[in-house]
Design a protein around this motif. Structure first.
Motif, PDB file in Angstrom:
ATOM      1  N   SER A 275      55.420  44.462 -48.223  1.00 17.35           N
ATOM      2  CA  SER A 275      56.498  45.439 -48.376  1.00 17.35           C
ATOM      3  C   SER A 275      57.316  45.077 -49.605  1.00 17.35           C
ATOM      4  N   TRP A 276      58.056  46.034 -50.105  1.00 17.40           N
ATOM      5  CA  TRP A 276      58.933  45.789 -51.243  1.00 17.40           C
ATOM      6  C   TRP A 276      59.949  44.696 -50.905  1.00 17.40           C
ATOM      7  N   ARG A 277      60.442  44.724 -49.683  1.00 21.95           N
ATOM      8  CA  ARG A 277      61.417  43.718 -49.253  1.00 21.95           C
ATOM      9  C   ARG A 277      60.817  42.313 -49.292  1.00 21.95           C
ATOM     10  N   GLU A 278      59.577  42.192 -48.810  1.00 23.50           N
ATOM     11  CA  GLU A 278      58.940  40.878 -48.816  1.00 23.50           C
ATOM     12  C   GLU A 278      58.688  40.395 -50.238  1.00 23.50           C
ATOM     13  N   LEU A 279      58.312  41.309 -51.118  1.00 25.70           N
ATOM     14  CA  LEU A 279      58.086  40.934 -52.518  1.00 25.70           C
ATOM     15  C   LEU A 279      59.376  40.434 -53.156  1.00 25.70           C
ATOM     16  N   LEU A 280      60.473  41.127 -52.899  1.00 23.12           N
ATOM     17  CA  LEU A 280      61.761  40.672 -53.421  1.00 23.12           C
ATOM     18  C   LEU A 280      62.159  39.335 -52.808  1.00 23.12           C
ATOM     19  N   GLY A 281      61.686  39.079 -51.588  1.00 26.42           N
ATOM     20  CA  GLY A 281      61.940  37.789 -50.961  1.00 26.42           C
ATOM     21  C   GLY A 281      61.286  36.649 -51.730  1.00 26.42           C
ATOM     22  N   GLU A 282      60.121  36.904 -52.321  1.00 25.71           N
ATOM     23  CA  GLU A 282      59.481  35.896 -53.167  1.00 25.71           C
ATOM     24  C   GLU A 282      60.322  35.617 -54.413  1.00 25.71           C
ATOM     25  N   ALA A 283      60.952  36.671 -54.942  1.00 27.73           N
ATOM     26  CA  ALA A 283      61.841  36.476 -56.095  1.00 27.73           C
ATOM     27  C   ALA A 283      63.035  35.609 -55.706  1.00 27.73           C
ATOM     28  N   THR A 284      63.548  35.821 -54.502  1.00 24.48           N
ATOM     29  CA  THR A 284      64.652  34.994 -54.011  1.00 24.48           C
ATOM     30  C   THR A 284      64.240  33.530 -53.941  1.00 24.48           C
ATOM     31  N   LYS A 285      63.004  33.260 -53.502  1.00 22.04           N
ATOM     32  CA  LYS A 285      62.514  31.880 -53.453  1.00 22.04           C
ATOM     33  C   LYS A 285      62.483  31.257 -54.845  1.00 22.04           C
ATOM     34  N   ALA A 286      62.105  32.056 -55.851  1.00 26.76           N
ATOM     35  CA  ALA A 286      62.082  31.538 -57.222  1.00 26.76           C
ATOM     36  C   ALA A 286      63.488  31.164 -57.672  1.00 26.76           C
ATOM     37  N   ARG A 287      64.469  31.996 -57.322  1.00 29.17           N
ATOM     38  CA  ARG A 287      65.850  31.700 -57.703  1.00 29.17           C
ATOM     39  C   ARG A 287      66.363  30.447 -56.985  1.00 29.17           C
ATOM     40  N   LYS A 288      65.992  30.283 -55.736  1.00 32.58           N
ATOM     41  CA  LYS A 288      66.395  29.081 -54.997  1.00 32.58           C
ATOM     42  C   LYS A 288      65.765  27.836 -55.615  1.00 32.58           C
ATOM     43  N   ALA A 289      64.515  27.961 -56.061  1.00 29.38           N
ATOM     44  CA  ALA A 289      63.858  26.827 -56.718  1.00 29.38           C
ATOM     45  C   ALA A 289      64.590  26.462 -58.004  1.00 29.38           C
ATOM     46  N   GLN A 290      65.000  27.476 -58.756  1.00 26.18           N
ATOM     47  CA  GLN A 290      65.757  27.222 -59.982  1.00 26.18           C
ATOM     48  C   GLN A 290      67.060  26.494 -59.674  1.00 26.18           C
ATOM     49  N   ARG A 291      67.757  26.923 -58.614  1.00 22.61           N
ATOM     50  CA  ARG A 291      69.023  26.282 -58.261  1.00 22.61           C
ATOM     51  C   ARG A 291      68.822  24.836 -57.822  1.00 22.61           C
ATOM     52  N   ARG A 292      67.693  24.574 -57.133  1.00 25.85           N
ATOM     53  CA  ARG A 292      67.422  23.196 -56.739  1.00 25.85           C
ATOM     54  C   ARG A 292      67.227  22.295 -57.958  1.00 25.85           C
ATOM     55  N   VAL A 293      66.637  22.865 -59.009  1.00 24.87           N
ATOM     56  CA  VAL A 293      66.363  22.071 -60.208  1.00 24.87           C
ATOM     57  C   VAL A 293      67.585  21.972 -61.115  1.00 24.87           C
ATOM     58  N   PHE A 294      68.269  23.102 -61.310  1.00 22.64           N
ATOM     59  CA  PHE A 294      69.333  23.146 -62.314  1.00 22.64           C
ATOM     60  C   PHE A 294      70.738  23.141 -61.735  1.00 22.64           C
ATOM     61  N   GLY A 295      70.836  23.244 -60.423  1.00 22.96           N
ATOM     62  CA  GLY A 295      72.152  23.211 -59.810  1.00 22.96           C
ATOM     63  C   GLY A 295      72.780  24.582 -59.736  1.00 22.96           C
ATOM     64  N   ARG A 296      74.066  24.611 -59.372  1.00 27.50           N
ATOM     65  CA  ARG A 296      74.755  25.879 -59.124  1.00 27.50           C
ATOM     66  C   ARG A 296      75.015  26.670 -60.386  1.00 27.50           C
ATOM     67  N   GLU A 297      74.836  26.036 -61.577  1.00 25.81           N
ATOM     68  CA  GLU A 297      75.047  26.816 -62.807  1.00 25.81           C
ATOM     69  C   GLU A 297      73.988  27.895 -62.964  1.00 25.81           C
ATOM     70  N   CYS A 298      72.885  27.749 -62.201  1.00 27.10           N
ATOM     71  CA  CYS A 298      71.843  28.779 -62.201  1.00 27.10           C
ATOM     72  C   CYS A 298      72.233  29.818 -61.149  1.00 27.10           C
ATOM     73  N   THR A 299      72.954  30.844 -61.550  1.00 29.94           N
ATOM     74  CA  THR A 299      73.498  31.803 -60.578  1.00 29.94           C
ATOM     75  C   THR A 299      72.854  33.174 -60.760  1.00 29.94           C
ATOM     76  N   HIS A 300      72.551  33.798 -59.649  1.00 30.87           N
ATOM     77  CA  HIS A 300      72.034  35.163 -59.602  1.00 30.87           C
ATOM     78  C   HIS A 300      72.546  35.793 -58.320  1.00 30.87           C
ATOM     79  N   GLU A 301      72.618  37.087 -58.316  1.00 31.10           N
ATOM     80  CA  GLU A 301      72.870  37.770 -57.061  1.00 31.10           C
ATOM     81  C   GLU A 301      71.610  37.696 -56.212  1.00 31.10           C
ATOM     82  N   SER A 302      71.792  37.575 -54.924  1.00 32.14           N
ATOM     83  CA  SER A 302      70.648  37.526 -54.031  1.00 32.14           C
ATOM     84  C   SER A 302      69.996  38.886 -53.947  1.00 32.14           C
ATOM     85  N   VAL A 303      68.650  38.905 -53.908  1.00 32.40           N
ATOM     86  CA  VAL A 303      67.934  40.186 -53.770  1.00 32.40           C
ATOM     87  C   VAL A 303      67.757  40.516 -52.295  1.00 32.40           C
TER      88      VAL A 303
END
Length: 303
Positions: A275-303
């Motif tokens: 589903s489109w929702r599940e696909l966007l959920g994968e994008a959210t995982k990518a953003r969480k991975a970025q935050r784990r690596v770079f910290g809170r300065e890596c900010t995005h709105e949640s999808v």
């Protein structure tokens, strides 16, 4: 390198922490009904080569609000044969219509002339890493960049066979292409992992890390993430883009980010579409991975 390459134009860059997903026809309605909470969308160029039609109109409408990346699957930039004129004309017309944030294709073989006729192989076929192959790839990439008047990016591919006569390893081959053409690179992490697994590499993590460390990090314009359908140990693993990104894929992504820094990241999913929702959920995982690596300065709105 020819002087004319100094005239190549690049689109303004996405934020290095941008995350996008592939837009396929099954999700057109979702994108039209709601503004996608995503940084960019990728489409396969050849699906929009028509003179007109619903798909072309949709892409133009979506591109007014969301950056579009054009990703080709048929140019065959590693072919001995030159990319056909007709293909370049259709691609340039699409580029002019959409003004994409990125134009890319694969470093592979697709075109061949048999009995005087030009045929397309219908797949992303690997090439040997030789001086002769290097010359053909450089000529094709340079020709496409000059025709479009802009930089393109090339992607590493899955190779289900190995060539005995290769004179470079893949990373060195890509580095030389970048040096000669000033093209960008798309680093497809799943392709690397599939090649390591099928090649029965003893330490896949080390293989990927050494490969990435051998590239010119400044040339890497985008990272691709995808999943493969699991198979038995003795079976060939196929890069089918039919599953979520694996846990090993996410771990590798984080190691890559630590090595090269943030890069725009695309989640690919082309078969057994969710589903489109599940696909966007994968994008959210990518953003969480970025935050784990770079910290809170890596900010995005949640999808």
């Amino acid at each position: 390198m020819s002087n004319r390459q100094g005239t190549l134009q690049s689109k303004p860059e996405l934020k290095k922490t941008a995350v996008g997903v592939g837009l396929r026809s099954e999700h057109y309605e979702n994108v039209l009904e709601q503004a996608p909470s995503i940084d960019f969308l990728e489409v396969h160029s050849e699906n929009f080569f028509a003179d007109a039609g619903v798909a072309v109109d949709l892409l133009q409408e979506v591109s007014r609000s969301t950056p579009i990346s054009l990703h080709g699957t048929s140019a065959g930039l590693g072919s001995v044969e030159a990319v056909p004129d007709d293909y370049l004309k259709k691609l340039k017309r699409l580029v002019d219509r959409i003004d994409p944030i990125l134009v890319s294709d694969h470093l592979c073989f697709t075109w061949a002339r048999i009995g005087g006729r030009l045929f397309h192989g219908g797949d992303l076929l690997p090439i040997p890493y030789t001086e002769d192959s290097l010359l053909h790839a450089v000529n094709n990439i340079d020709r496409m960049q000059q025709y479009l008047g802009r930089q393109i990016a090339i992607e590493n591919v899955c190779a289900y066979i190995e060539f005995d006569q290769s004179e470079f390893d893949e990373a060195s081959f890509l580095r030389e292409i970048v040096a000669r053409t000033r093209c960008g690179l798309i680093l497809d992490i799943n392709n690397l992992m599939v090649n390591a697994r099928n090649g029965q590499v003893a330490d896949p993590d080390n293989y990927v890390d050494r490969y990435v460390g051998s590239l010119d990090p400044f040339a890497i314009t985008e990272i691709h993430l995808a999943g493969s359908t699991p198979v038995a140990k003795e079976e060939l693993l196929i890069d089918d883009h039919a599953s979520p990104v694996s846990e090993a894929g996410w771990q590798t992504y984080e190691r890559v980010l630590k090595t090269i820094g943030p890069r725009p990241t695309l989640v690919e999913w082309d078969n057994n579409l969710p589903s489109w929702r599940e696909l966007l959920g994968e994008a959210t995982k990518a953003r969480k991975a970025q935050r784990r690596v770079f910290g809170r300065e890596c900010t995005h709105e949640s999808v």
